[in-house]
Design an enzyme around this catalytic site. Structure first.
Site: not given
Ligand code: BDR
Ligand code: CA
Length: 328
Positions: A23, A140
Site C-alpha cells: 500500500d 506490507t
Molecule cells: C506500517 O504501516 C504503514 O504506515 C507502513 O507502510 C507500514 O506498513 C507500519 O505500522
Molecule cells: Ca505498508
C-alpha cells in the site's frame, strides 16, 4: 530461532518467485525497491491494497516507483479499496495525502493491469497449489487482499511456501497504544490470514523499531547520485518528519523493507513460533495482535513472531540493494 517455512524452490532460471502485496507508502516503496533489486527473486506481480492512502493513490505511487526504477515490466494489479468489513482509515499523518509525499515523482509510464488483485491471488496461488510449486508472498499493507482471497478459496494457502507480513507487535502500538497500523486497518482480514493453514511470519514493531536506518545513512543513499538512490533518500527525508516528531528517532524504521528482507533471508530476523490472535472488537485494543508469549492458552502456535533483527546486516542489505540500481 524456530524454523520457518519450507526451503524456497527456485524456478528454471534459478530465481525464486515472489508476489508483493502493498500500500505505498514510503516504506512500501523502499521495500519494493529492495525486492526488485534482488537477483535471487523474480517479483512476479505487485498487488495493491488501500491502507496508507486510497487505492488509486497507492496504485499510482507503485507505478511511479517502478517508473523511476525502470522496472515497468512488473505487473501492478489494483485490489480492494477498503477493508473486508470496515471503512478505510488511512495514514496521511505519516505518508502525506498522496501516500508518497516528499520526492518529485514522474507520471507513471504504464497503467495497472486489468485483473483485480484478489482474482490474481486466487488464480496464481491456486496454480501454485495445483502444480505443487508454492511461492513466496510478502504483505506490507493491511491484509485485505489476502484475506479476501482466502475467504474465497482457503485451499490457496497450499500455494504459499512462506508469507511474511509487516504488521502487529508483541508489546506496542503505533496508531493506538495497543495496535499497529496494518492490523488495525483491517483486523478481520488479519484474523483470516493468521487463522489460515499458512506458514506466516509476523514482522511487527518490536522488530522494525530495532532496525532504524540512521539519518547518516540517508546520505549514503543520496550520494549514490542515481534516480533510485535519490528517491530512497528523499522518501527517508519525508518519513523522518513523523518519526522524529513522534518518537524522537534520529532515523526511520523502514518497516516494510524489514519484512521483505525477512522473507528473502530468514536468518535476518529471529522468530518464535507462538499463538497469535487478532482483537476485532474492543474499545481500547481493536487491531491488537495478542501474542501468547508464555503459551498460557496451551493453543497451537500459528505464527512465527519476529522478536529481534540483525540490524547492521539488514541495513547493509538494504543500502547495497539500492546501490545496485544503475545511474540515469
Ligand atoms: C506500517 O504501516 C504503514 O504506515 C507502513 O507502510 C507500514 O506498513 C507500519 O505500522
Ligand atoms: Ca505498508
Amino acid at each position: 530461532m524456530d524454523a520457518t517455512g519450507t526451503t524456497p524452490t527456485a524456478g528454471p532460471d534459478g530465481r525464486r518467485t515472489v508476489l508483493i502485496d502493498c500500500d505505498p507508502g514510503h516504506d512500501d516503496a523502499i521495500a519494493l525497491l529492495l525486492a526488485l533489486a534482488r537477483p535471487e527473486w523474480h517479483v512476479e506481480t505487485v498487488s495493491i491494497v488501500a491502507g496508507n492512502t486510497t487505492l488509486p493513490n497507492a496504485v499510482r505511487a507503485a507505478l511511479q516507483v517502478l517508473t523511476v526504477a525502470d522496472r515497468t515490466e512488473v505487473p501492478v494489479h489494483a485490489g480492494r479499496d477498503r477493508p473486508l468489513e470496515r471503512a478505510l482509515r488511512t495514514a496521511a499523518h505519516v505518508h502525506g495525502e498522496s501516500g508518497l509525499e516528499g520526492p518529485v515523482l514522474p507520471e507513471p509510464a504504464v497503467a495497472p493491469r486489468p485483473e483485480h488483485a484478489v482474482d490474481l491471488l486466487v488464480r496464481r496461488l491456486g496454480r501454485a497449489r495445483d502444480e505443487g510449486r508454492p511461492i513466496e508472498v510478502a504483505a506490507t499493507g493491511p491484509l485485505t487482499n489476502l484475506g479476501a482471497a482466502l475467504r474465497r478459496d482457503p485451499t490457496i494457502a497450499r500455494g504459499v511456501s512462506r508469507l511474511v507480513v509487516m504488521g502487529g507487535a508483541i508489546t506496542e502500538g503505533n496508531v493506538t497504544p495497543a495496535a499497529e497500523f496494518n492490523i488495525w486497518v483491517d483486523p478481520e482480514a488479519a484474523a483470516e490470514v493468521f487463522d489460515a493453514d499458512l506458514d506466516v511470519t509476523m514482522v511487527g514493531l518490536d522488530v522494525t523499531h530495532r532496525a532504524i536506518l540512521p539519518t547518516a545513512r540517508f546520505e549514503e543513499l543520496r550520494d549514490l547520485g542515481t534516480p533510485v538512490g535519490t528517491l530512497a533518500a528523499e522518501l527517508c527525508d519525508f518519513f523522518l518528519r513523523f518519526h522524529s516528531r513522534t518518537y524522537g528517532f534520529d532515523g526511520v524504521p523502514i518497516h516494510d523493507a524489514c519484512a521483505v528482507a525477512a522473507l528473502l533471508d530468514p536468518t535476518l530476523v529471529e522468530t518464535r513460533h507462538l499463538r497469535v490472535d487478532v482483537e476485532t472488537s474492543s474499545r481500547h485494543c481493536d487491531g491488537r495482535t495478542v501474542v501468547d508469549l508464555w503459551s498460557v492458552t496451551g493453543r497451537e502456535p500459528n505464527v512465527h513472531v519476529g522478536v529481534d533483527v540483525d540490524r547492521e546486516r539488514f541495513l547493509d542489505l538494504l543500502v547495497s540493494s539500492i546501490a545496485s540500481y544503475p545511474g540515469a
